[in-house]
Enzyme design. Structure first.
Site, PDB file in Angstrom:
ATOM      1  N   ASN A  89      -5.828  -4.934  11.949  1.00 19.04           N
ATOM      2  CA  ASN A  89      -5.452  -6.253  11.435  1.00 19.04           C
ATOM      3  C   ASN A  89      -4.447  -6.914  12.380  1.00 19.04           C
ATOM      4  O   ASN A  89      -4.074  -6.342  13.397  1.00 19.04           O
ATOM      5  CB  ASN A  89      -4.903  -6.127  10.010  1.00 19.04           C
TER       6      ASN A  89
ATOM      7  N   ASP B 224      -6.921  -0.879   4.410  1.00 22.48           N
ATOM      8  CA  ASP B 224      -7.298  -0.368   3.089  1.00 22.48           C
ATOM      9  C   ASP B 224      -8.502   0.575   3.146  1.00 22.48           C
ATOM     10  O   ASP B 224      -8.659   1.435   2.296  1.00 22.48           O
ATOM     11  CB  ASP B 224      -7.613  -1.542   2.150  1.00 22.48           C
TER      12      ASP B 224
ATOM     13  N   PHE C 279       5.953  -4.372   0.768  1.00 22.64           N
ATOM     14  CA  PHE C 279       5.644  -5.720   1.232  1.00 22.64           C
ATOM     15  C   PHE C 279       4.319  -6.134   0.593  1.00 22.64           C
ATOM     16  O   PHE C 279       3.481  -5.274   0.307  1.00 22.64           O
ATOM     17  CB  PHE C 279       5.504  -5.748   2.766  1.00 22.64           C
TER      18      PHE C 279
ATOM     19  N   LYS D 183       1.745  -6.032  -7.817  1.00 20.90           N
ATOM     20  CA  LYS D 183       1.992  -4.911  -6.888  1.00 20.90           C
ATOM     21  C   LYS D 183       3.313  -4.215  -7.205  1.00 20.90           C
ATOM     22  O   LYS D 183       3.402  -2.988  -7.157  1.00 20.90           O
ATOM     23  CB  LYS D 183       2.009  -5.408  -5.436  1.00 20.90           C
TER      24      LYS D 183
ATOM     25  N   LYS E 251       2.743  -0.369  -8.240  1.00 24.76           N
ATOM     26  CA  LYS E 251       3.185   0.662  -7.288  1.00 24.76           C
ATOM     27  C   LYS E 251       4.557   1.223  -7.662  1.00 24.76           C
ATOM     28  O   LYS E 251       5.112   2.031  -6.938  1.00 24.76           O
ATOM     29  CB  LYS E 251       3.187   0.095  -5.865  1.00 24.76           C
TER      30      LYS E 251
END
Ligand code: CTP
Length: 398
Positions: free
Chosen positions: A208, A277, A321, A335, A339
């Site tokens: 990426n 991912d 992040f 998130k 998480k």
């Protein structure tokens, strides 16, 4: 980074005096208000006009200058300083300071200041290794004077060895370190940075646009604040930050292994890396040939390293992040919760002026207790400072 900081730059006579000009530029570019003092010998190498032009302040050369001494120039300079740098510093000036001799503008001002003093020596290798010099330096170090050691190389006098003035960038880093509060001393911080690479065959990979700049800025800032820093970095073109232990990885699985083996020694984990991912189910051992008109590749999900950290019973302070292109707040809150994080830095990576691969960032900081804080467009160095301010505040709350 040095906005509103008043720095006195003392320049002594030596061939390296020209490097003080570059140092002055770095300091002023970072926002410092720099006042230069030149010794008589320094003026044999460079003129005060050079420093005056680049600092936009008068250059001090004479202890008995009538205009400045109306307000006792050396005392007002000494009092206003946040930091005093002497670069290049000769064996003579270091000897004088160590002996308490104050017989010119530079030595009287150093003697009178309560600001930290950073000394960057430059001299012949035999002068540098002379026990008299070494004893003077040790004495000053014991008293809290800071030193930016000279480097080895071929010296202007024709000798080879240690004695070359440290690079202006290294002295600049030393200045930042001297002015940074050490509020992370005793803490170990693990930071991940950059992209991961998931290999398809020996010549191709999935990755990426992450440059690693945000994670590296955090690592540098955490080190300057006194933390022991472990930086687990995917492939980037960035230089290793000073004083930081860098562990290079390529794939998400390698990153997972390095994070999981080290997490128990950490007080804080900041996951700035853009982890891929998915990875190919199978990595071919030989280059895939373009024999077919189309190809289909099966991908398998990578482990979510951050989510696994969030599941640990005894876990460090966790900062994630979120890279989003839409519904920033909604996705980020999901998130933070999913998480099990203490803090989340959410950024919209679809903006051209912030996020991936640029020097600036704009972020929304979200916390476990429901509070939030918006950070407008700022440099990644500044954002790193703001993120660490929040981490420190919350670590102190316990
Ligand atoms: N992360 C991780 N392991 C992964 C994927 C992400 O540790 N396999 C971490 C990142 O380092 C980051 C956070 O999780 O701190 C969020 O990453 P992001 O790419 O924004 O989100 P994803 O969880 O991957 O979800 P999605 O791609 O669906 O937005």
């Amino acid at each position: 980074m040095l906005e509103n900081k008043k720095i006195i730059l003392g320049v002594c006579g030596g061939i390296a005096a020209y490097k003080a000009v570059e140092l002055l530029r770095l300091l002023t570019k970072a926002g410092a208000d720099v006042h230069v003092i030149m010794t008589r010998a320094a003026q044999e190498f460079l003129t005060p006009l050079t420093f005056q032009t680049l600092s936009s302040n008068p250059v001090h050369t004479d202890l008995f200058n009538l205009i400045a001494e109306r307000e006792i120039g050396h005392i007002s300079l000494a009092d206003m300083a946040d930091l005093f740098i002497i670069a290049p510093a000769t064996a003579n000036i270091i000897g004088k300071i160590a002996a308490g001799i104050a017989d010119d503008m530079l030595t009287t001002t150093v003697m009178a200041t309560k600001a930290p003093v950073l000394i960057a020596p430059a001299m012949n290798v035999n002068m540098f290794t002379n026990p008299i010099y070494q004893e003077n330096e040790s004495k000053l170090q014991r008293m809290g004077y800071l030193f930016e050691a000279p480097v080895s190389g071929s010296l202007a006098c024709g000798w080879e060895g240690q004695g070359k003035l440290a690079a202006p960038e290294a002295i600049f880093e030393g200045a930042i370190a001297a002015l940074t509060k050490k509020d992370l001393t005793g803490r170990t911080i693990l930071i991940t940075a950059g992209p991961t690479r998931e290999e398809i065959d020996p010549v191709r990979f999935i990755s990426n646009h992450s440059s690693g700049k945000m994670g590296y800025a955090l690592a540098r800032a955490a080190h300057l604040r006194g933390a022991r820093v472990l930086l687990i970095s995917g492939p980037t073109a960035l230089a290793k930050p000073d004083g930081v232990r860098v562990i290079k990885v390529a794939s998400a699985l390698e990153m997972q292994h390095e994070v999981m083996t080290r997490v128990t020694e950490c007080d804080v984990v900041i996951k700035a890396a853009a982890v891929a991912d998915y990875r190919p189910v199978e990595r071919k051992n030989t280059k895939i040939k373009k024999n077919d008109e189309s190809v289909t590749m099966e991908l398998v999900k990578n482990p979510d390293i951050l989510a696994d950290l969030g599941k640990m019973i005894q876990r460090p302070f966790l900062v994630g992040f979120a890279a989003e292109t839409d519904a920033l707040l909604e996705n980020a809150l999901k998130k933070l919760d999913a998480k099990n994080l203490d803090m989340l830095v959410a950024n919209d990576v679809s903006q051209a002026d912030a996020g991936f691969n640029v020097d600036n960032n704009r972020a929304l900081l979200l916390f476990r207790d429901g509070s939030s804080c918006e950070c407008d467009l700022m440099s990644k160095d500044q954002l790193a400072g703001t993120i660490l301010d929040q981490v420190v505040a919350r670590l102190e709350q316990g």
